[in-house]
Write an enzyme that holds these catalytic residues in place. Structure first.
Site, short mmCIF file in Angstrom:
data_model
loop_
_atom_site.label_atom_id
_atom_site.label_comp_id
_atom_site.label_asym_id
_atom_site.label_seq_id
_atom_site.Cartn_x
_atom_site.Cartn_y
_atom_site.Cartn_z
N ASP A 8 0.87 -1.16 0.00
CA ASP A 8 0.00 0.00 0.00
C ASP A 8 0.93 1.24 0.00
O ASP A 8 2.13 1.10 0.29
CB ASP A 8 -0.86 -0.05 1.27
CG ASP A 8 -1.72 1.17 1.43
OD1 ASP A 8 -2.48 1.49 0.51
OD2 ASP A 8 -1.64 1.81 2.49
N LEU A 9 0.42 2.40 -0.33
CA LEU A 9 1.29 3.59 -0.39
C LEU A 9 1.15 4.46 0.86
O LEU A 9 2.05 4.51 1.71
CB LEU A 9 0.94 4.40 -1.65
CG LEU A 9 1.75 5.68 -1.86
CD1 LEU A 9 3.23 5.38 -2.04
CD2 LEU A 9 1.23 6.45 -3.08
N ASP A 10 -0.03 5.10 0.97
CA ASP A 10 -0.23 6.03 2.09
C ASP A 10 -0.25 5.28 3.42
O ASP A 10 -1.06 4.37 3.59
CB ASP A 10 -1.55 6.78 1.87
CG ASP A 10 -1.91 7.68 3.03
OD1 ASP A 10 -0.99 8.17 3.71
OD2 ASP A 10 -3.11 7.90 3.26
N THR A 16 1.24 10.26 3.64
CA THR A 16 0.54 11.35 2.96
C THR A 16 -0.79 11.67 3.64
O THR A 16 -1.46 12.64 3.24
CB THR A 16 0.31 11.00 1.47
OG1 THR A 16 0.02 9.61 1.36
CG2 THR A 16 1.53 11.30 0.64
N LYS A 44 -8.73 6.60 5.85
CA LYS A 44 -7.50 5.90 5.44
C LYS A 44 -7.84 4.71 4.54
O LYS A 44 -8.65 3.86 4.89
CB LYS A 44 -6.71 5.45 6.67
CG LYS A 44 -6.06 6.64 7.33
CD LYS A 44 -5.04 6.25 8.36
CE LYS A 44 -4.37 7.50 8.91
NZ LYS A 44 -3.57 7.23 10.09
N GLY A 45 -7.20 4.68 3.37
CA GLY A 45 -7.40 3.58 2.43
C GLY A 45 -8.69 3.69 1.63
O GLY A 45 -8.96 2.87 0.76
N ARG A 48 -11.19 8.57 -3.08
CA ARG A 48 -11.49 10.01 -2.98
C ARG A 48 -13.00 10.27 -2.93
O ARG A 48 -13.48 11.04 -2.10
CB ARG A 48 -10.86 10.72 -4.18
CG ARG A 48 -10.74 12.22 -3.99
CD ARG A 48 -10.12 12.87 -5.23
NE ARG A 48 -8.88 12.24 -5.65
CZ ARG A 48 -8.29 12.47 -6.82
NH1 ARG A 48 -8.82 13.32 -7.68
NH2 ARG A 48 -7.17 11.85 -7.14
N SER A 113 -2.37 0.64 -4.43
CA SER A 113 -2.87 1.82 -3.70
C SER A 113 -4.20 2.29 -4.25
O SER A 113 -4.47 2.18 -5.45
CB SER A 113 -1.84 2.94 -3.83
OG SER A 113 -2.38 4.17 -3.40
N ALA A 114 -5.02 2.87 -3.37
CA ALA A 114 -6.29 3.47 -3.80
C ALA A 114 -6.08 4.84 -4.44
O ALA A 114 -6.98 5.37 -5.09
CB ALA A 114 -7.22 3.62 -2.59
N SER A 115 -4.89 5.40 -4.27
CA SER A 115 -4.67 6.78 -4.70
C SER A 115 -4.50 6.92 -6.20
O SER A 115 -3.77 6.15 -6.83
CB SER A 115 -3.42 7.35 -4.02
OG SER A 115 -3.16 8.64 -4.53
N ASN A 117 -3.07 9.46 -7.29
CA ASN A 117 -1.82 10.25 -7.37
C ASN A 117 -0.60 9.40 -7.05
O ASN A 117 0.48 9.94 -6.81
CB ASN A 117 -1.91 11.42 -6.38
CG ASN A 117 -3.05 12.37 -6.71
OD1 ASN A 117 -3.09 12.93 -7.79
ND2 ASN A 117 -3.98 12.53 -5.79
N LYS A 144 -10.95 -0.91 -2.18
CA LYS A 144 -10.77 -1.78 -1.02
C LYS A 144 -11.99 -1.60 -0.10
O LYS A 144 -12.48 -0.47 0.02
CB LYS A 144 -9.50 -1.39 -0.25
CG LYS A 144 -8.21 -1.43 -1.09
CD LYS A 144 -7.07 -0.74 -0.34
CE LYS A 144 -5.85 -0.59 -1.22
NZ LYS A 144 -4.73 0.12 -0.58
N GLU A 168 -0.15 -3.40 4.61
CA GLU A 168 -1.29 -2.46 4.66
C GLU A 168 -1.41 -1.76 6.00
O GLU A 168 -1.14 -2.36 7.03
CB GLU A 168 -2.59 -3.24 4.42
CG GLU A 168 -3.26 -3.00 3.10
CD GLU A 168 -3.79 -1.60 2.85
OE1 GLU A 168 -3.86 -0.79 3.78
OE2 GLU A 168 -4.14 -1.30 1.69
N ASP A 169 -1.88 -0.51 5.98
CA ASP A 169 -2.09 0.22 7.24
C ASP A 169 -3.56 0.50 7.52
O ASP A 169 -3.88 1.09 8.55
CB ASP A 169 -1.35 1.57 7.22
CG ASP A 169 -2.05 2.57 6.31
OD1 ASP A 169 -2.37 2.20 5.16
OD2 ASP A 169 -2.29 3.70 6.76
#
Ligand code: B16
Ligand code: MG
Length: 216
Positions: A8-10, A16, A44-45, A48, A113-115, A117, A144, A168-169
């Site tokens: 995962d990213l963020d 972020t 989180k996760g 948008r 990632s869900a982002s 960006n 997710k 994952e966070d």
């Protein structure tokens, strides 16, 4: 046997969430209500669009379709003002070393990632080359806890889901990993990520061999 690590990213590679929070808070203020850091945990996760729906429910506010789209655009523009200033100093402790260790062992690395960006963020922090595939909010239709993002990341490097481990966070991300029949390492605490196979606070001082030994 693990052949692919999916990150995962963020909250895993980079924090972020604080920039998402500042941009959402500015949006809430512009709409006339408050948005707290406690509320931010719920985002989180989450994609948008779903995040905006949660925020509007917190503010007991409804927006017509055009205003909803404008709110999404404004929030993302404000978020990008922050993201366009970040650099490698934002990489969370131990992440670069962990990624290098995974790749040195011949294990694939992918982003899930869900982002929307995600690629920009990886470019800003100089980690694009550390991933064999990048799957993000632009590549999937189901957010997710749907497993689509992780299944797509596994397929991109031709690895069976059972041979993948997800880092994952977010609770929704842990659910997504389990729904994909993958192993899952939760980055954070048991109150949120209790369903993960193992938990760790972060990557500082941790290598892939230690993780693989602890996985069931
Ligand atoms: P964007 P992840 C998620 O990233 C964030 O945790 C979540 O707060 C955000 O709303 C989502 O990305 C969408 O981000 O607005 O940039 O498309 O944790 O899945 O890497
Ligand atoms: Mg996350």
């Amino acid at each position: 046997m693990i052949d692919c690590c999916i990150f995962d990213l963020d909250g895993v590679i980079v924090d972020t969430a604080k920039y998402h929070y500042l941009a959402w808070k500015r949006l809430a203020t512009s709409l006339g209500f408050d948005f707290t850091e406690h509320d931010n945990e719920r985002l989180k996760g989450v994609s948008r669009v779903e995040s905006l729906k949660i925020i509007l429910s917190i503010g007991k506010t409804e927006l017509a379709p055009a205003a909803f789209e404008l709110a999404l655009k404004n929030k993302n523009d404000w978020y990008l003002d922050y993201i366009n200033k970040i650099g490698a100093e934002e990489i969370l402790p131990g992440v670069s070393e962990f990624l290098a260790g995974v790749r040195a062992r011949g294990i694939k690395t992918t982003l899930g990632s869900a982002s929307k960006n995600a690629r920009l963020i990886l470019e800003r922090i100089g980690l694009v080359d550390q991933f064999d595939a990048i799957v993000d909010g632009n590549s999937v239709t189901n957010a997710k806890p749907d497993p689509e993002v992780f299944l797509t990341a596994a397929r991109a490097v031709n690895v069976a889901p059972e041979r993948c481990v997800v880092f994952e966070d977010a609770a929704a991300g842990v659910e997504a990993a389990l729904n994909a029949h993958m192993k899952c390492v939760g980055i954070g605490s048991a109150d949120v990520l209790g369903k993960a196979h193992i938990l760790m606070p972060g990557f500082a001082g941790v290598d892939i061999d230690t993780v693989l030994k602890r996985l069931p």
